[in-house]
Design an enzyme around this catalytic site. Sequence first.
Site, short mmCIF file in Angstrom:
data_model
loop_
_atom_site.label_atom_id
_atom_site.label_comp_id
_atom_site.label_asym_id
_atom_site.label_seq_id
_atom_site.Cartn_x
_atom_site.Cartn_y
_atom_site.Cartn_z
N ASP A 25 10.11 -30.48 21.69
CA ASP A 25 9.14 -29.16 21.71
C ASP A 25 7.69 -28.97 22.25
O ASP A 25 7.23 -29.97 22.41
CB ASP A 25 9.23 -29.12 19.92
CG ASP A 25 8.87 -27.96 19.42
OD1 ASP A 25 9.26 -26.76 20.28
OD2 ASP A 25 8.69 -27.80 18.21
N HIS A 42 9.57 -24.57 30.38
CA HIS A 42 10.88 -24.96 30.11
C HIS A 42 11.12 -25.74 31.46
O HIS A 42 11.63 -26.82 31.37
CB HIS A 42 11.86 -24.06 29.92
CG HIS A 42 11.75 -23.35 28.46
ND1 HIS A 42 11.63 -24.12 27.39
CD2 HIS A 42 11.65 -21.92 28.36
CE1 HIS A 42 11.38 -23.35 26.55
NE2 HIS A 42 11.69 -21.88 27.04
N LEU A 136 22.82 -46.50 29.73
CA LEU A 136 22.16 -45.87 28.65
C LEU A 136 23.17 -44.48 28.32
O LEU A 136 23.71 -44.09 29.34
CB LEU A 136 20.80 -45.15 29.34
CG LEU A 136 20.28 -43.90 28.33
CD1 LEU A 136 19.68 -44.79 27.17
CD2 LEU A 136 19.22 -43.29 29.02
C1 IPE Z 1 13.92 -27.32 18.17
O1 IPE Z 1 12.79 -26.53 18.52
C2 IPE Z 1 15.07 -26.83 18.96
C3 IPE Z 1 14.78 -27.68 20.32
C4 IPE Z 1 13.75 -28.62 20.64
C5 IPE Z 1 15.89 -27.76 21.17
P1 IPE Z 1 12.47 -25.26 17.96
O2 IPE Z 1 10.84 -24.83 18.70
O3 IPE Z 1 13.76 -24.33 18.31
O4 IPE Z 1 12.18 -25.37 16.37
P2 IPE Z 1 11.10 -24.42 15.38
O5 IPE Z 1 11.68 -23.17 15.78
O6 IPE Z 1 9.83 -24.87 15.82
O7 IPE Z 1 11.72 -25.07 13.93
C1 IPE Z 2 11.18 -26.50 23.14
O1 IPE Z 2 10.10 -25.77 23.55
C2 IPE Z 2 12.46 -26.13 24.10
C3 IPE Z 2 13.38 -25.38 23.32
C4 IPE Z 2 13.28 -25.19 21.90
C5 IPE Z 2 14.51 -24.99 24.09
P1 IPE Z 2 9.78 -24.45 22.96
O2 IPE Z 2 10.45 -23.33 23.51
O3 IPE Z 2 10.42 -24.37 21.44
O4 IPE Z 2 8.12 -24.39 22.93
P2 IPE Z 2 7.24 -23.68 21.82
O5 IPE Z 2 7.46 -24.50 20.35
O6 IPE Z 2 7.43 -22.32 21.48
O7 IPE Z 2 5.83 -24.16 22.00
MG MG Z 3 9.51 -24.97 19.81
#
Ligand code: IPE
Ligand code: IPE
Ligand code: MG
Length: 246
Positions: A25, A42, A136
């Site tokens: 995240d 990303h 792995l």
């Molecule tokens: C969780 O992150 C999903 C992934 C890392 C793929 P999100 O950014 O979607 O989760 P929330 O919205 O903070 O709960």
């Molecule tokens: C995690 O990073 C990747 C996915 C959920 C696909 P985020 O896109 O949720 O990044 P933040 O949380 O908005 O910073």
């Molecule tokens: Mg996120």
Amino acid sequence: MLKTQKKELDLSPYVVPQHVAIIMDGNGRWAKRRGLPRQAGHRAGAENLRRIVRASVEFGIKVLTIYAFSTENWGRPESEISALMRIFARVLDQEIDQLHAQGVCLHHLGELQGINPKLQDKVRRALEITKNNDRLILNVAFNYGGRAEILHAVRQMLADNVRPEDLTEELFSSYLFTSGLPDPDLVIRTSGELRISNFLIWQAAYAEYYPTPAYWPDFGREDLYAAIVAFNQRDRRYGLVSDDAG
Ligand code: IPE
Ligand code: IPE
Ligand code: MG
């Protein structure tokens, strides 16, 4: 180009968790902090995955599960979803040989249905190429949600006419996408959030949780090492009392 020396990290005093799961995240916030579009975050996140897979192989982790795209992430803007799908396709194209060479066996957690058919083919091909590797196991949770997984399992059990008296935790687990794999020992979440966000809600019942403030693109080999060290300081009681309880 000068190659930076890899820091010596001694794991010999520690137990390496068999199964590590990561909620990757913070890509969006990583990008925002740099004045870049979320997609750049990303891309940086995908780059980082290569480092963490290498480190996991180096450290002797047997199963690594990464949360790449949740069932809830479909609610994001269309432009972000398509960027994520493009990145995922590119990673599969560009990394599969390296992953195969490292002995990585890819698994997919989630439903392929609902994903672009071309991307589905790439996933199937990657699973096929790496299926006999055993260094792995890399579970990629993509189009994955813990609740959706449980419903999928229940539907399958009903279709198989499983009798209520035969239903055990082991049988239920065998209907999940992680069938046959050990439960995660350690769940890492980057970006400082303190929630599970529908990730492995059945399997992580007794996992140790390790939140870290680093955004995913910045979470490196030394951070993974630090998580393993922290894991070793936990007292996993599973509802019992510790050996040294007075
Ligand atoms: C969780 O992150 C999903 C992934 C890392 C793929 P999100 O950014 O979607 O989760 P929330 O919205 O903070 O709960
Ligand atoms: C995690 O990073 C990747 C996915 C959920 C696909 P985020 O896109 O949720 O990044 P933040 O949380 O908005 O910073
Ligand atoms: Mg996120």
